[in-house]
Design a protein around this motif. Structure first.
Motif, PDB file in Angstrom:
ATOM      1  N   ASP A  44     -35.155 -28.679  27.570  1.00  0.00           N
ATOM      2  CA  ASP A  44     -35.237 -29.993  26.913  1.00  0.00           C
ATOM      3  C   ASP A  44     -35.741 -31.046  27.885  1.00  0.00           C
ATOM      4  OD1 ASP A  44     -34.040 -29.524  24.168  1.00  0.00           O
ATOM      5  OD2 ASP A  44     -32.480 -28.690  25.449  1.00  0.00           O
ATOM      6  N   ARG A  57     -32.054 -19.933  25.293  1.00  0.00           N
ATOM      7  CA  ARG A  57     -33.094 -20.644  26.038  1.00  0.00           C
ATOM      8  C   ARG A  57     -32.658 -20.861  27.483  1.00  0.00           C
ATOM      9  NH1 ARG A  57     -34.030 -25.693  24.802  1.00  0.00           N
ATOM     10  NH2 ARG A  57     -32.506 -26.103  23.141  1.00  0.00           N
ATOM     11  N   LEU A 116     -48.349 -24.042  35.893  1.00  0.00           N
ATOM     12  CA  LEU A 116     -47.598 -24.231  34.651  1.00  0.00           C
ATOM     13  C   LEU A 116     -48.331 -23.660  33.441  1.00  0.00           C
ATOM     14  CD1 LEU A 116     -46.338 -27.863  35.284  1.00  0.00           C
ATOM     15  CD2 LEU A 116     -44.950 -25.789  35.287  1.00  0.00           C
ATOM     16  N   ASP A 117     -49.533 -23.159  33.638  1.00  0.00           N
ATOM     17  CA  ASP A 117     -50.274 -22.532  32.541  1.00  0.00           C
ATOM     18  C   ASP A 117     -49.811 -21.093  32.354  1.00  0.00           C
ATOM     19  OD1 ASP A 117     -51.771 -24.799  32.170  1.00  0.00           O
ATOM     20  OD2 ASP A 117     -53.436 -24.099  33.426  1.00  0.00           O
ATOM     21  N   ASP A 118     -49.639 -20.689  31.110  1.00  0.00           N
ATOM     22  CA  ASP A 118     -49.323 -19.282  30.834  1.00  0.00           C
ATOM     23  C   ASP A 118     -50.481 -18.409  31.308  1.00  0.00           C
ATOM     24  OD1 ASP A 118     -46.923 -19.913  29.743  1.00  0.00           O
ATOM     25  OD2 ASP A 118     -47.621 -19.877  27.671  1.00  0.00           O
ATOM     26  N   THR A 156     -45.840 -16.084  33.125  1.00  0.00           N
ATOM     27  CA  THR A 156     -45.324 -17.002  32.103  1.00  0.00           C
ATOM     28  C   THR A 156     -44.106 -17.770  32.587  1.00  0.00           C
ATOM     29  OG1 THR A 156     -43.978 -15.219  31.185  1.00  0.00           O
ATOM     30  CG2 THR A 156     -46.167 -15.568  30.229  1.00  0.00           C
ATOM     31  N   ARG A 172     -40.868 -24.757  31.245  1.00  0.00           N
ATOM     32  CA  ARG A 172     -41.215 -26.095  30.755  1.00  0.00           C
ATOM     33  C   ARG A 172     -41.108 -26.179  29.237  1.00  0.00           C
ATOM     34  NH1 ARG A 172     -46.865 -29.114  32.155  1.00  0.00           N
ATOM     35  NH2 ARG A 172     -47.704 -27.267  31.117  1.00  0.00           N
ATOM     36  N   ARG A 173     -41.517 -25.113  28.540  1.00  0.00           N
ATOM     37  CA  ARG A 173     -41.436 -25.125  27.074  1.00  0.00           C
ATOM     38  C   ARG A 173     -40.003 -25.042  26.571  1.00  0.00           C
ATOM     39  NH1 ARG A 173     -45.145 -21.184  27.505  1.00  0.00           N
ATOM     40  NH2 ARG A 173     -43.652 -19.655  26.688  1.00  0.00           N
ATOM     41  N   LEU A 174     -39.179 -24.227  27.211  1.00  0.00           N
ATOM     42  CA  LEU A 174     -37.848 -23.934  26.685  1.00  0.00           C
ATOM     43  C   LEU A 174     -36.812 -24.979  27.068  1.00  0.00           C
ATOM     44  CD1 LEU A 174     -37.817 -20.095  27.366  1.00  0.00           C
ATOM     45  CD2 LEU A 174     -37.945 -21.214  25.140  1.00  0.00           C
ATOM     46  N   GLY A 207     -44.366 -21.901  33.014  1.00  0.00           N
ATOM     47  CA  GLY A 207     -44.782 -22.386  31.696  1.00  0.00           C
ATOM     48  C   GLY A 207     -43.698 -22.186  30.661  1.00  0.00           C
ATOM     49  N   ALA A 208     -43.018 -21.041  30.714  1.00  0.00           N
ATOM     50  CA  ALA A 208     -41.929 -20.776  29.781  1.00  0.00           C
ATOM     51  C   ALA A 208     -40.768 -21.723  30.022  1.00  0.00           C
ATOM     52  CB  ALA A 208     -41.464 -19.326  29.926  1.00  0.00           C
TER      53      ALA A 208
END
Length: 324
Positions: A102, A30, A80-82, A92, A98-100, A95-96
């Motif tokens: 912590d 990640r 931040l939207d894919d 991506t 922010r998701r990956l 957005g990626a």
């Protein structure tokens, strides 16, 4: 970060830091994606992009800071939207990240630029129970591979201890002086009063070239900051309605200082504590940090380091704030 090959270099460095912090294979993966996406964004879209990576073994995490000087992001939420892209890529990236990550935080100003903070930590790391949050950025002087400044935080409940040290000059000898000061601080940061800590650091640094040092104890419950220091390290307590400067006395720890004096300053409820070395311009505008007062303190540190670094010496900004 103008060369695409530097992205691979950053990713390899991130792998070393992941190992040092005890991240497992999935967590390290990640982190690699976070570094790749942020680095690629800097190469493709930013002016004067810089990617900073820091290991935090005590917290089993790696911190990644992306800093650029423009053009900024007009619509942060949309970015931040894919699927969103301004450069013909899949879109991506952020957005990626922010998701990956912590932890993820972003501040952007058009046209001044964007600062992003992302952290990847081990799942084994216990939850942070401190009522305070801290962050810092250190930049080495031009042409140097090590920074002669150093900083340290100790957080416990509503209390925090902070040290910022600026070794005389720059380069390895300056870094050694700062390191000695911080090792002294680490022995008992919350149990040793700022004045006593400065005296101990002064004695320990006698075998080095010396350093400017500031030590502070902040107590959110009591609403006070106690401080002592010698040399050109300063602190400010800044909020939307207040701006108070905390100064050090003249002298250099390890060479010559007067008997340390300790001061106590009220800490307003919404103010952040900013401690910085003389590599940062003294009279930075307090309104620069108002948009990030309630955000990750590293954002404020990075914004000030980007906009007010003198560019000829080591530069450090350390920030402490109460959590919401």
């Amino acid at each position: 970060m103008g060369d695409a090959s530097r992205v691979g270099e950053a990713r390899r460095h991130a792998a070393d830091l992941a190992q040092a912090c005890g991240l497992d294979e999935v967590e390290a993966g990640r982190l690699a994606i976070v570094v790749t996406e942020l680095g690629t964004n800097l190469v493709r879209h930013a002016r004067e992009g810089r990617l900073l990576l820091s290991a935090r073994p005590d917290r089993a995490e790696v911190e990644v800071i992306s800093i650029d000087e423009g053009p900024g992001i007009h619509d942060v939420e949309r970015s931040l939207d894919d699927g969103f892209s301004t450069g013909g890529t899949p879109g991506t990236g952020l957005g990626a990240v922010r998701r990956l990550a912590d932890h993820f935080d972003l501040h952007s100003d058009v046209p001044r630029g964007t600062v992003i903070v992302a952290r990847v930590r081990s799942a084994s790391q216990p939850a942070d129970t401190s009522a305070l949050s801290a962050g810092a950025v250190s930049l080495a002087a031009p042409g140097e591979r090590v920074c002669g400044d150093g900083w340290g935080f100790a957080l416990e409940g509503t209390r925090a201890a902070v040290m910022v040290a600026d070794g005389l000059g720059h380069g390895p000898d300056a870094a050694e002086a700062s390191r000695e000061a911080l090792e002294c601080f680490a022995a008992a940061p919350l149990r040793t009063a700022p004045r006593e800590m400065l005296q101990q650091a002064h004695a320990r640094l006698r075998s080095t070239r010396g350093a400017a040092v500031m030590v502070l104890h902040a107590d959110a419950a009591q609403g006070t900051v106690r401080s002592a220091g010698a040399g050109n390290v300063m602190a400010r307590l800044v909020s939307g309605v207040a701006d108070r400067t905390l100064l050090c006395q003249h002298g250099t720890a390890g060479i010559t200082i007067r008997t340390p004096e300790e001061t106590s300053t009220p800490w307003p409820p919404h103010a952040i504590l900013v401690v910085f070395t003389d590599g940062i311009e003294t009279r930075w505008k307090a309104e620069e940090v108002i948009p990030v007062l309630g955000r990750d303190p590293t954002l404020a540190a990075a914004v000030l380091a980007r906009d007010y670094c003198r560019g000829r010496d080591d530069a450090t900004v350390a920030v402490l704030r109460r959590k919401d």
